[in-house]
Scaffold this active site. Structure first.
Site, PDB file in Angstrom:
ATOM      1  N   LYS A   1       0.835  -1.210   0.000  1.00  0.00           N
ATOM      2  CA  LYS A   1       0.000   0.000   0.000  1.00  0.00           C
ATOM      3  C   LYS A   1       0.871   1.262   0.000  1.00  0.00           C
ATOM      4  CE  LYS A   1      -3.845  -2.407   2.208  1.00  0.00           C
ATOM      5  NZ  LYS A   1      -4.634  -2.692   3.416  1.00  0.00           N
TER       6      LYS A   1
ATOM      7  N   GLN B   1      -4.322  -1.673   9.712  1.00  0.00           N
ATOM      8  CA  GLN B   1      -4.304  -2.996   9.088  1.00  0.00           C
ATOM      9  C   GLN B   1      -4.855  -4.056  10.044  1.00  0.00           C
ATOM     10  OE1 GLN B   1      -3.567  -3.372   5.870  1.00  0.00           O
ATOM     11  NE2 GLN B   1      -3.875  -5.576   5.873  1.00  0.00           N
TER      12      GLN B   1
ATOM     13  N   ASP C   1     -10.892   2.811   4.267  1.00  0.00           N
ATOM     14  CA  ASP C   1     -11.175   1.369   4.201  1.00  0.00           C
ATOM     15  C   ASP C   1     -12.681   1.119   4.181  1.00  0.00           C
ATOM     16  OD1 ASP C   1      -9.165  -0.531   3.980  1.00  0.00           O
ATOM     17  OD2 ASP C   1      -8.526  -0.318   6.068  1.00  0.00           O
TER      18      ASP C   1
HETATM   19  N1  GUN Z   1      -6.841  -6.960   6.292  1.00  0.00           N
HETATM   20  C1  GUN Z   1      -7.220  -7.687   5.215  1.00  0.00           C
HETATM   21  N2  GUN Z   1      -7.772  -6.887   4.277  1.00  0.00           N
HETATM   22  C2  GUN Z   1      -7.726  -5.624   4.777  1.00  0.00           C
HETATM   23  C3  GUN Z   1      -8.133  -4.360   4.275  1.00  0.00           C
HETATM   24  O1  GUN Z   1      -8.678  -4.218   3.170  1.00  0.00           O
HETATM   25  N3  GUN Z   1      -7.914  -3.295   5.093  1.00  0.00           N
HETATM   26  C4  GUN Z   1      -7.344  -3.429   6.318  1.00  0.00           C
HETATM   27  N4  GUN Z   1      -7.183  -2.338   7.066  1.00  0.00           N
HETATM   28  N5  GUN Z   1      -6.968  -4.588   6.822  1.00  0.00           N
HETATM   29  C5  GUN Z   1      -7.143  -5.677   6.044  1.00  0.00           C
END
Ligand code: GUN
Length: 291
Positions: free
Chosen positions: A52, A96, A119
């Site tokens: 990311k 995350q 998100d």
């Molecule tokens: N863990 C697995 N997929 C995601 C996501 O799209 N965002 C976040 N913050 N954590 C994750």
């Protein structure tokens, strides 16, 4: 069978985002800025967060990565969220997941101000999504919609079966595929671990979206001839062939299922890159709303 090439499509989307960023900067605006908080050093989370941050750089965003020890208290984490909420230079914040067991994911998610919740996990954003109001859509479902749209997949009136009811993917995906929108208007069946006749249901799917996190769970006998398959699964399994000793596997047994489908996403290179591109798109939208 045609591949739904997420890597290629995500690159196109990222190029479009980079062009917009350049034009914002040319007009004297500031770069969009995404902050990510990573707690502990879970291998998969580390990989995703690094991807990311790298993607931010590629499209010309600023990024901040806050790393916290796995033993960090919930209070300290909530305080980091508060600081980013109040930092006017930052447009989007993701924490995350998963978080260590001693921290409440819902408490943390609800602490992020909805305007920076790129998100789309905050109850306000999920509620607005349910009501078909403008909101940040969760990045994985949003990426899947974008992929289906760019490949001009007809969804109206089709039977979409979703396997997996997670808050992040399965549940919002089932809502989005049923909405009265361009990619939507499906009859949706949401299946999960207590579904008794999964194979009979999945065999009736025109569009099958698989997000349960079990490598190669979906086999050829579970799929209708000509179906569109979207594989959200991404599990690291040991491999003797690769240099790293690991290989990524989806939730679909690709080699046996692919010949039966009209379209299918590969793993890697399918949904994963689209998730990241959608997160960037949400961050760009947030930055534009901040003006
Ligand atoms: N863990 C697995 N997929 C995601 C996501 O799209 N965002 C976040 N913050 N954590 C994750």
């Amino acid at each position: 069978m045609q591949l739904l090439d997420g890597k290629l499509t995500a690159n196109t989307l990222k190029d479009e985002i980079a062009i917009e960023v350049n034009s914002i900067i040319a007009k004297g605006g500031k770069k969009p800025h995404l902050a990510a908080i990573l707690v502990g050093s879970n291998g998969a989370s580390e990989t995703y967060v690094n991807a990311k941050v790298k993607a931010c750089d590629k499209v010309g965003f600023d990024s901040t990565l806050v790393r916290l020890d796995a033993n960090v208290s919930e209070e300290i984490l909530l305080n980091e969220v508060r600081k980013i909420n109040e930092n006017s230079a930052i447009d989007g914040l993701i924490v995350q997941l998963p978080l260590p067991k001693h921290i409440s994911e819902s408490k943390v998610t609800e602490k992020i101000v909805p305007e920076k919740d790129v998100d789309g996990f905050h109850p306000i954003n999920l509620g607005r999504m349910m009501l078909n109001l403008p909101s940040f859509l969760p990045a994985t479902p949003a990426g899947i919609l974008e992929l289906l749209e760019r490949y001009e997949i007809e969804t109206s009136g089709k039977h979409c079966v979703v396997i997996g009811r997670s808050n992040i993917v399965g549940s919002p995906m089932s809502v989005l595929m049923a909405r009265n929108t361009k990619i939507g208007n499906c009859t949706v069946t949401l299946t999960h671990s207590r579904t008794t006749n999964l194979k009979e249901i999945s065999r009736t799917a025109d569009i099958l979206i698989v997000a349960l996190g079990k490598p190669e769970f979906v086999t050829a006998d579970m799929v209708k001839e000509g179906a569109v398959i979207v594989d959200v699964g991404i599990t690291r399994v040991k491999s003797e062939i690769t240099k790293s000793g690991w290989k990524l596997k989806g939730d679909v047994a690709f080699d046996e299922v692919a010949p039966k489908c009209s379209f299918i996403t590969p793993v890697p290179g399918g949904v994963g890159p689209m998730t990241i591109a959608s997160l960037l798109k949400n961050t760009l939208i947030s930055a534009k709303q901040r003006k």
